[in-house]
Design an enzyme around this catalytic site. Structure first.
Site, mmCIF file in Angstrom:
data_model
loop_
_atom_site.group_PDB
_atom_site.id
_atom_site.type_symbol
_atom_site.label_atom_id
_atom_site.label_comp_id
_atom_site.label_asym_id
_atom_site.label_seq_id
_atom_site.Cartn_x
_atom_site.Cartn_y
_atom_site.Cartn_z
ATOM 1 N N CYS A 2 2.581 13.157 -7.169
ATOM 2 C CA CYS A 2 2.909 13.223 -7.330
ATOM 3 C C CYS A 2 3.733 12.085 -8.732
ATOM 4 O O CYS A 2 4.292 11.385 -7.814
ATOM 5 C CB CYS A 2 4.960 14.161 -7.490
ATOM 6 S SG CYS A 2 4.432 15.963 -6.873
ATOM 7 N N ARG A 27 -2.131 10.243 -8.065
ATOM 8 C CA ARG A 27 -0.886 10.578 -7.082
ATOM 9 C C ARG A 27 -0.987 11.770 -7.196
ATOM 10 O O ARG A 27 -0.480 11.754 -6.065
ATOM 11 C CB ARG A 27 0.532 10.390 -7.887
ATOM 12 C CG ARG A 27 0.682 8.637 -8.464
ATOM 13 C CD ARG A 27 2.088 8.006 -8.394
ATOM 14 N NE ARG A 27 2.791 8.106 -7.754
ATOM 15 C CZ ARG A 27 3.520 7.881 -7.371
ATOM 16 N NH1 ARG A 27 3.017 6.962 -7.146
ATOM 17 N NH2 ARG A 27 4.644 8.095 -6.198
ATOM 18 N N TRP A 75 1.423 16.941 -6.790
ATOM 19 C CA TRP A 75 0.476 17.098 -5.494
ATOM 20 C C TRP A 75 0.938 18.270 -4.644
ATOM 21 O O TRP A 75 2.605 17.932 -3.786
ATOM 22 C CB TRP A 75 0.537 15.829 -4.872
ATOM 23 C CG TRP A 75 -0.445 16.047 -3.779
ATOM 24 C CD1 TRP A 75 -2.279 15.667 -3.667
ATOM 25 C CD2 TRP A 75 -0.167 16.660 -2.199
ATOM 26 N NE1 TRP A 75 -2.341 15.918 -2.174
ATOM 27 C CE2 TRP A 75 -1.245 15.806 -1.140
ATOM 28 C CE3 TRP A 75 0.985 16.275 -1.542
ATOM 29 C CZ2 TRP A 75 -1.880 16.415 0.457
ATOM 30 C CZ3 TRP A 75 1.478 16.388 -0.408
ATOM 31 C CH2 TRP A 75 -0.114 16.416 0.746
ATOM 32 N N ASN A 101 9.585 14.093 -7.552
ATOM 33 C CA ASN A 101 8.264 14.156 -6.708
ATOM 34 C C ASN A 101 9.239 13.948 -5.453
ATOM 35 O O ASN A 101 10.513 13.031 -5.240
ATOM 36 C CB ASN A 101 8.070 12.443 -7.396
ATOM 37 C CG ASN A 101 6.921 11.792 -6.151
ATOM 38 O OD1 ASN A 101 6.525 12.517 -5.337
ATOM 39 N ND2 ASN A 101 7.349 10.307 -6.271
ATOM 40 N N GLY A 102 8.497 14.425 -4.119
ATOM 41 C CA GLY A 102 9.217 13.918 -3.096
ATOM 42 C C GLY A 102 9.344 15.201 -1.931
ATOM 43 O O GLY A 102 8.986 16.445 -2.798
ATOM 44 N N GLU A 486 -14.187 3.136 8.369
ATOM 45 C CA GLU A 486 -14.300 3.324 7.527
ATOM 46 C C GLU A 486 -15.159 4.032 6.413
ATOM 47 O O GLU A 486 -15.239 4.114 5.916
ATOM 48 C CB GLU A 486 -13.136 1.566 6.746
ATOM 49 C CG GLU A 486 -12.959 1.154 5.762
ATOM 50 C CD GLU A 486 -12.224 2.509 4.672
ATOM 51 O OE1 GLU A 486 -10.809 3.342 6.172
ATOM 52 O OE2 GLU A 486 -12.179 2.144 3.268
ATOM 53 N N LYS A 490 -14.518 6.738 4.738
ATOM 54 C CA LYS A 490 -15.224 6.339 3.224
ATOM 55 C C LYS A 490 -16.403 7.942 2.133
ATOM 56 O O LYS A 490 -15.726 8.612 1.532
ATOM 57 C CB LYS A 490 -15.504 5.419 2.178
ATOM 58 C CG LYS A 490 -14.928 4.728 1.965
ATOM 59 C CD LYS A 490 -13.958 4.198 0.896
ATOM 60 C CE LYS A 490 -13.234 4.786 0.947
ATOM 61 N NZ LYS A 490 -11.713 4.062 2.277
ATOM 62 N N GLU A 493 -13.788 11.607 2.599
ATOM 63 C CA GLU A 493 -12.412 11.634 1.660
ATOM 64 C C GLU A 493 -13.435 12.018 0.111
ATOM 65 O O GLU A 493 -12.497 12.712 -0.328
ATOM 66 C CB GLU A 493 -12.308 10.294 1.303
ATOM 67 C CG GLU A 493 -11.097 9.900 2.144
ATOM 68 C CD GLU A 493 -11.047 7.837 1.942
ATOM 69 O OE1 GLU A 493 -9.420 8.001 1.414
ATOM 70 O OE2 GLU A 493 -11.248 6.752 1.625
ATOM 71 N N HIS A 509 -20.872 9.807 25.215
ATOM 72 C CA HIS A 509 -20.015 10.235 25.136
ATOM 73 C C HIS A 509 -19.237 11.650 25.230
ATOM 74 O O HIS A 509 -18.107 11.564 25.291
ATOM 75 C CB HIS A 509 -18.312 9.402 25.801
ATOM 76 C CG HIS A 509 -18.656 8.662 27.151
ATOM 77 N ND1 HIS A 509 -19.072 8.090 28.415
ATOM 78 C CD2 HIS A 509 -18.562 7.185 26.793
ATOM 79 C CE1 HIS A 509 -19.485 7.387 28.744
ATOM 80 N NE2 HIS A 509 -18.879 6.682 27.707
ATOM 81 N N LYS A 608 -3.094 9.587 -4.162
ATOM 82 C CA LYS A 608 -3.406 7.890 -3.478
ATOM 83 C C LYS A 608 -2.207 7.380 -2.766
ATOM 84 O O LYS A 608 -2.033 6.442 -1.898
ATOM 85 C CB LYS A 608 -3.694 7.080 -4.968
ATOM 86 C CG LYS A 608 -3.689 5.442 -4.680
ATOM 87 C CD LYS A 608 -4.664 4.574 -5.277
ATOM 88 C CE LYS A 608 -5.418 3.858 -4.979
ATOM 89 N NZ LYS A 608 -5.894 4.008 -3.329
#
Ligand code: G6P
Length: 613
Positions: A2, A27, A75, A101-102, A486, A490, A493, A509, A608
Site C-alpha cells: 500500500c 507497493r 494491496w 498501510n498495514g 533466483e 524471476k 514472478e 530425486h 515490492k
C-alpha cells in the site's frame, strides 16, 4: 505494501497526489483512491478498483480542486479489491477520512464493539474500523483530533502508517506510524507525507523519517512530531540522496529493463570506496567496529525473504568459503516464529532491499532481544532495518522500482562478498595476495556485465522459443544453485510460468519425472568446480528430451553438443558468478514476460515492499 501520499500547501494537491501514487504503485496496485479537501471545506473522495490510471480516468470530469489531500494505492489484505474497499475511508459522521498501510490485527473485536454502539460499516476493511474508532473517541471525550488519534492508537494492535484529514480544517493533516514506513517532506509553505521519498523528491530534498510510535501533525504549515504518548520530538531533517532521474524510466520500456541495464553501475556503486587494491583490504566502517567480536564469531545467521533470501544463500557460500564461519540462511517469516537458539556470540545479518519487510524486521528484533549482534544489508537509506541494526552496509543500488528485484540482488551479493572478505581478513583466513586477486577481479565485473548485456538480442530469441512453456526448471550447483533459484523466481514472478530452481544433482530425486520435450531446463554450467558433474546432469535432461538452455563460459565449445541453446558469459571468479550469471536469467524472464503480455513492472498479486506479515 500500500502506498500513501498526502499534500498540504499552496499548490493544487491532486496532480501531486496522482503523480505520487504512480511512483508508489510498486507497493500495491489493486485499487486506488484520493480524498481532496477544498478550501470551502467540502471533502471529495474518489476511489476505483484497478490502477492509478483507472482512478485518473474516473476523476477526469470531477472537481479535483484542493490544496489539501491524500491518496492511496492498495494491496488488499482485509476485503477483496473493489471500489468499496479502496481507501480513503470515512468516519460515520463523514468528518474524518483515513488512508492506511498495514494491518489492524484486533480490528474484528474493535468492529464488533463499535457495531454494538451503533456504527455501520461500508467496507470489509480493518482501516474503516480505525477511523470510526477515532471518531468515537473524538466525540465521547470531547478532545482534539490529535488527542483522539493518539488515544485510539493505544487501543490498536498491529502495524500501520496512517494519514487522517478533517473536513472542518483544510489546514490540518495528521499522520502516524508503527511498523510501516512514513516520511515527511518539508517544502516552502508546503508539506508532504508518503510511504517513501519517491513522491516527494521532485518538490523538496528535506525529509524527516518518522520512527515507530511517532505521529506527525501539520497545522497551518507548522510541523510537529510527537510520540503517541505525547512527548514532543525534535524533527531530524535529512537531505534526500535520491534524484528524480533515478526514479524515472529514462527511455526504457519498463523499470525492470532499466534496472537490469543499470547493474554495471549499481555493482560499481556497491563496492566503490570500499575496496583498496594496493593494500589488499576492504573498508566497511560499521563492520570494522566489530572486529574483535567477529574474530571469535562461531556462527552467522542470515535472514531475508524472496530475492533477498537468495542473496543470503550466496552469502552463506561466501562466508563459508572465505571467512570459514558456519552460516545458516533462514526465511525471516519462519525464523521469527520458531524459538531459535541464539545468544550474544551470534551474528544475524538481515538482507532487505526495502529495509521494511515486516518479517525480516521482526526476525531481527527477535535476534536482538536474544542478545545477538545484528547487521543489515539494505538498499533504502533511512529505512527501518538499518535504523535498528548494530551495523551494516548499504548496497547503494539506487531506487529499485520494478517489483521483481534485479539490481538490488546483485548489489546485495556484492555487499555480502565485501563483508565476507572483510571478516575473512579480520580472522586471518585469507592472504593479502588472494584479497588483491579478488578485488582486482571485482573491478572487472561491471565490464563483464556490460558484455553480458550485449547478449540481449540472442536471449530474446531463446525467449521466443520457450515463451509458451507451462513449466520450467532451473538447475545449478555450488554458487550456481542460488542463481538457479533466483532465475526461477524471476520467471514465475513476472511471466506466471511455473518455474522451480533445484540443485542440479537433486533433480533425479523428483523433478526429473517432469522432464519431457515440453520442459525448458535452464542450467548454470560454467567452467567452475562442478562443471563435469553439471554436464552429466545436462545429459540426464537430454536423455529425457528436455530442452536445455545452458549458461556457459565463453570459449566452451564442448557444451554446445549437449545443450539446445547456449548463453556464453565471460569467465569470472567462481565467487562472483552470481553477479554475472544472473544477468541473462533476468533478461530471459523479462523478454518472456513481455512476449506473454504480462505487466512486467507490476506483476499480479505481488508488491515490492511487504510491510505486513
Ligand atoms: C517482495 C518483493 C521481492 C523481494 C521481497 C523481499 O516479495 O516482491 O522482490 O525480494 O519482497 O523484500 P526486501 O525489500 O526485504 O528485499
Amino acid at each position: 505494501m500500500c502506498g500513501i501520499v498526502a499534500y498540504i500547501g499552496h499548490r493544487e494537491a491532486y496532480p501531486i497526489i496522482i503523480k505520487g501514487l504512480k511512483r508508489l504503485e510498486y507497493r500495491g496496485y489493486d485499487s486506488a483512491g484520493v480524498a481532496l479537501l477544498t478550501p470551502e471545506k467540502s471533502l471529495n473522495i474518489y476511489k476505483k478498483t484497478g490502477k492509478v490510471s483507472d482512478l485518473e480516468a474516473e476523476t477526469s470530469d470531477k472537481d479535483v480542486h484542493a490544496f489539501t489531500g491524500m491518496g492511496h494505492t492498495r494491496w488488499a489484505t482485509h476485503g477483496e479489491p473493489n471500489d468499496r474497499n479502496a481507501h480513503p475511508h470515512l468516519s460515520q459522521n463523514k468528518e474524518f477520512a483515513i488512508i492506511h498501510n498495514g494491518i489492524i490485527e484486533n480490528y474484528a473485536s474493535l468492529k464488533k464493539a463499535l457495531q454494538e454502539r451503533g456504527h455501520e460499516f461500508k467496507s470489509d476493511t480493518d482501516t474503516e474500523v480505525l477511523v470510526h474508532l477515532i471518531e468515537e473517541v473524538h466525540q465521547k471525550n470531547k478532545v482534539t483530533l490529535e488527542e483522539a488519534v493518539r488515544m485510539s492508537l493505544t487501543q490498536v494492535i498491529g502495524a500501520y502508517a496512517i494519514v487522517i484529514l478533517s473536513k472542518s480544517d483544510p489546514n490540518y493533516l495528521i499522520g502516524a506510524r508503527k511498523g510501516s514506513p512514513m516520511v515527511v517532506g518539508i517544502g516552502e509553505g508546503e508539506h508532504f507525507i508518503a510511504s517513501d521519498a519517491t513522491p516527494i523528491v521532485e518538490y523538496t530534498k528535506n525529509v524527516v523519517y518518522l520512527n515507530d510510535g511517532e505521529i506527525v501533525i501539520i497545522d497551518n504549515n507548522k510541523l510537529t512530531i510527537k510520540t503517541i504518548d505525547n512527548t514532543i520530538k525534535t524533527p531530524y531533517i535529512q537531505e534526500l540522496e535520491i534524484n528524480l532521474e533515478s526514479i524515472e524510466r529514462g527511455g526504457f520500456e519498463h523499470f525492470m529493463l532499466k534496472e537490469i541495464y543499470e547493474q554495471p553501475r549499481s555493482i560499481l556503486d556497491s563496492f566503490r570506496g570500499r575496496t583498496h587494491i594496493n593494500e589488499g583490504n576492504i573498508a566497511m566502517a560499521g563492520i570494522d567496529l566489530f572486529e574483535d567480536k567477529l574474530k571469535n564469531c562461531k556462527r552467522i545467521i542470515i535472514v531475508g525473504c524472496g530475492t533477498s533470501w537468495h542473496a543470503g544463500l550466496v552469502g552463506e557460500y561466501l562466508f563459508e568459503d572465505f571467512a570459514r564461519i558456519p552460516v545458516e540462511v533462514e526465511y525471516a517469516s519462519e525464523f521469527r516464529y520458531r524459538n531459535p537458539v541464539l545468544d550474544e556470540s551470534d551474528f544475524v545479518i538481515a538482507i532487505s532491499q526495502s529495509g521494511e519487510t515486516a518479517d525480516t524486521l521482526a526476525a531481527l528484533e527477535l535476534a536482538k532481544s536474544k542478545g545477538a549482534t545484528i547487521f543489515g544489508v539494505c538498499n533504502v537509506v533511512g529505512s527501518s532495518i538499518p535504523r535498528i541494526t548494530d551495523a551494516g552496509a548499504y548496497t547503494h543500488a539506487g531506487p529499485e522500482i520494478g517489483v521483481a528485484s534485479t539490481k538490488a540482488f546483485t548489489a546485495q551479493v556484492t555487499a555480502l562478498l565485501l563483508m565476507a572478505l572483510s571478516v575473512a581478513q579480520k580472522r586471518g583466513a585469507i592472504s593479502t595476495q588472494r584479497m588483491r586477486e579478488l578485488l582486482i577481479e571485482l573491478e572487472t565485473i561491471p565490464s563483464k556485465i556490460e558484455e553480458t548485456l550485449k547478449l540481449d538480442d540472442s536471449i530474446k530469441k531463446i525467449a521466443e522459443e520457450i515463451k509458451e512453456s507451462r513449466n520450467a526448471l532451473y538447475l545449478g550447483r555450488g554458487y550456481g544453485f542460488p542463481i538457479a533459484l533466483e532465475g526461477a523466481l524471476k520467471l514465475k514472478e513476472i511471466s506466471y510460468i511455473h518455474a522451480e530452481g533445484y540443485p542440479a544433482a537433486e533433480m533425479k530425486h523428483g523433478p526429473i519425472a517432469l522432464i519431457d520435450e515440453e520442459m525448458p531446463v535452464v542450467v548454470i554450467a560454467t567452467q567452475h568446480s562442478y562443471y563435469e558433474k553439471v554436464i552429466s546432469n545436462i545429459q540426464e535432461v537430454k536423455a529425457r528430451k528436455g530442452k536445455v538452455i545452458a549458461i556457459a563460459t565463453q570459449g566452451d565449445e564442448h557444451i554446445a553438443q549437449n545443450a539446445d541453446y547456449v548463453i556464453y558469459i565471460p569467465q569470472c571468479e567462481e565467487a562472483m558468478l552470481p553477479l554475472v550469471a544472473s544477468i541473462p536469467l533476468q533478461l530471459l524472464s523479462y523478454h518472456i514476460a513481455v512476449m506473454r503480455g504480462c505487466n512486467v513492472d507490476q506483476p499480479r498479486n505481488l508488491a515490492k515492499s511487504v510491510t505486513v506479515e
